[in-house]
Design a protein around this motif. Sequence first.
Motif, mmCIF file in Angstrom:
data_model
loop_
_atom_site.group_PDB
_atom_site.id
_atom_site.type_symbol
_atom_site.label_atom_id
_atom_site.label_comp_id
_atom_site.label_asym_id
_atom_site.label_seq_id
_atom_site.Cartn_x
_atom_site.Cartn_y
_atom_site.Cartn_z
ATOM 1 N N ASP A 8 63.425 -2.038 -69.979
ATOM 2 C CA ASP A 8 62.594 -1.229 -69.088
ATOM 3 C C ASP A 8 62.775 -1.591 -67.623
ATOM 4 N N LEU A 9 63.369 -2.752 -67.348
ATOM 5 C CA LEU A 9 63.517 -3.215 -65.973
ATOM 6 C C LEU A 9 64.964 -3.489 -65.565
ATOM 7 N N ASP A 10 65.859 -3.531 -66.526
ATOM 8 C CA ASP A 10 67.222 -3.960 -66.237
ATOM 9 C C ASP A 10 68.195 -3.227 -67.156
ATOM 10 N N THR A 11 69.461 -3.557 -67.022
ATOM 11 C CA THR A 11 70.487 -2.984 -67.887
ATOM 12 C C THR A 11 71.298 -4.115 -68.520
ATOM 13 N N TYR A 12 71.899 -3.800 -69.653
ATOM 14 C CA TYR A 12 72.713 -4.761 -70.395
ATOM 15 C C TYR A 12 73.938 -4.035 -70.929
ATOM 16 N N ASP A 124 80.992 -1.589 -76.165
ATOM 17 C CA ASP A 124 80.993 -2.878 -75.476
ATOM 18 C C ASP A 124 80.812 -2.767 -73.965
ATOM 19 N N ASN A 125 81.517 -1.847 -73.340
ATOM 20 C CA ASN A 125 81.508 -1.756 -71.879
ATOM 21 C C ASN A 125 80.479 -0.782 -71.322
ATOM 22 N N SER A 126 79.780 -0.064 -72.198
ATOM 23 C CA SER A 126 78.723 0.837 -71.723
ATOM 24 C C SER A 126 77.514 0.013 -71.297
ATOM 25 N N VAL A 127 76.707 0.615 -70.443
ATOM 26 C CA VAL A 127 75.513 -0.053 -69.937
ATOM 27 C C VAL A 127 74.293 0.667 -70.491
ATOM 28 N N TYR A 128 73.334 -0.126 -70.989
ATOM 29 C CA TYR A 128 72.128 0.417 -71.598
ATOM 30 C C TYR A 128 70.906 -0.194 -70.923
ATOM 31 N N GLY A 129 69.874 0.609 -70.771
ATOM 32 C CA GLY A 129 68.632 0.123 -70.175
ATOM 33 C C GLY A 129 68.150 1.088 -69.114
ATOM 34 N N HIS A 130 67.320 0.575 -68.227
ATOM 35 C CA HIS A 130 66.735 1.421 -67.184
ATOM 36 C C HIS A 130 67.709 1.491 -66.012
ATOM 37 N N LEU A 131 68.628 2.420 -66.127
ATOM 38 C CA LEU A 131 69.690 2.563 -65.136
ATOM 39 C C LEU A 131 69.140 2.865 -63.750
ATOM 40 N N TYR A 132 68.103 3.709 -63.684
ATOM 41 C CA TYR A 132 67.518 4.065 -62.384
ATOM 42 C C TYR A 132 66.923 2.837 -61.694
ATOM 43 N N CYS A 133 66.218 2.027 -62.459
ATOM 44 C CA CYS A 133 65.611 0.821 -61.904
ATOM 45 C C CYS A 133 66.693 -0.134 -61.408
ATOM 46 N N LYS A 134 67.712 -0.324 -62.207
ATOM 47 C CA LYS A 134 68.817 -1.226 -61.830
ATOM 48 C C LYS A 134 69.508 -0.738 -60.561
ATOM 49 N N MET A 135 69.781 0.557 -60.498
ATOM 50 C CA MET A 135 70.438 1.129 -59.314
ATOM 51 C C MET A 135 69.552 0.984 -58.074
ATOM 52 N N LYS A 139 70.642 -1.248 -54.798
ATOM 53 C CA LYS A 139 70.734 -0.610 -53.482
ATOM 54 C C LYS A 139 69.750 -1.258 -52.508
ATOM 55 N N PHE A 140 68.529 -1.501 -52.952
ATOM 56 C CA PHE A 140 67.496 -2.066 -52.087
ATOM 57 C C PHE A 140 67.849 -3.476 -51.627
ATOM 58 N N TYR A 141 68.300 -4.315 -52.548
ATOM 59 C CA TYR A 141 68.551 -5.720 -52.209
ATOM 60 C C TYR A 141 69.922 -5.974 -51.586
ATOM 61 N N ASN A 142 70.857 -5.048 -51.775
ATOM 62 C CA ASN A 142 72.222 -5.301 -51.282
ATOM 63 C C ASN A 142 72.658 -4.412 -50.132
ATOM 64 N N ASP A 143 71.881 -3.406 -49.786
ATOM 65 C CA ASP A 143 72.303 -2.478 -48.741
ATOM 66 C C ASP A 143 71.088 -2.059 -47.919
ATOM 67 N N LYS A 144 70.941 -2.672 -46.772
ATOM 68 C CA LYS A 144 69.796 -2.373 -45.893
ATOM 69 C C LYS A 144 70.182 -1.410 -44.771
ATOM 70 N N SER A 145 71.273 -0.683 -44.945
ATOM 71 C CA SER A 145 71.772 0.174 -43.868
ATOM 72 C C SER A 145 70.880 1.395 -43.612
ATOM 73 N N ILE A 183 69.128 10.549 -53.454
ATOM 74 C CA ILE A 183 68.175 9.727 -54.217
ATOM 75 C C ILE A 183 68.315 9.857 -55.734
ATOM 76 N N GLN A 184 69.084 10.828 -56.201
ATOM 77 C CA GLN A 184 69.210 11.095 -57.634
ATOM 78 C C GLN A 184 69.540 9.847 -58.463
ATOM 79 N N PRO A 185 70.440 8.953 -58.027
ATOM 80 C CA PRO A 185 70.762 7.789 -58.867
ATOM 81 C C PRO A 185 69.613 6.794 -59.041
ATOM 82 N N TYR A 186 68.543 6.936 -58.263
ATOM 83 C CA TYR A 186 67.468 5.954 -58.260
ATOM 84 C C TYR A 186 66.159 6.469 -58.867
#
Length: 196
Positions: A8-12, A124-135, A139-145, A183-186
């Motif tokens: 619910d908070l991350d992806t794996y 194996d290489n797919s990502v599962y979880g809350h993709l919107y939250c992860k994105m 974006k918030f923590y790595n890009d303050k532009s 904003i769609q990815p988030y």
Amino acid sequence: MLEPLQFDLDTYTGLQIKERLSYYVENSKSALKIHKTDKKRAMSILMELKNHLDIEYKYYTKLRFEKVLSSFENDNHDVINDYVDGIKKARAKLIRTNSYDHLGSNLYDISDYIGFVEIDAICDNSVYGHLYCKMAKDKFYNDKSDSRLSELLSLLIKFYSSPSKQKAEEIAKVINNYNPKVIQPYVNGRLIKRYL
């Protein structure tokens, strides 16, 4: 101590999910092989597995988790739901876990119910979880532009961490001020609508 996979908070990755499933199945099967000859060791393994199942079961039975999970779609939902269902059933079937009389059946139930998870459906290489939250977090923590976008991302992250009607309404008030393509990815619109 094994932490629950916080879908619910991350992806794996699929590989991470498979490793967790293998942990339960392989350990329960290895303990099952020795449960008649080395009961003490087998019981120790069962208690370790039970403790980890307890943690995951408690996490996955929270209403907040279930609401977030229900907002997921397609393979993402199916894989996670299958995993969570296996954990819940394996934990629910454990009885009198401190009794040697039930040691074999408890170990069997863990390997059986978790073994029913459709591991072949997990890529194996797919990502599962809350993709919107992860994105949003990335974006918030790595890009303050873009400070304006950061304000929305901050609201989204707070909502995803602890969804509520009030937080969904805050997002609804400002979301139309942003370009939908940006904003769609988030934005997990399905989840936000559930709280409005």
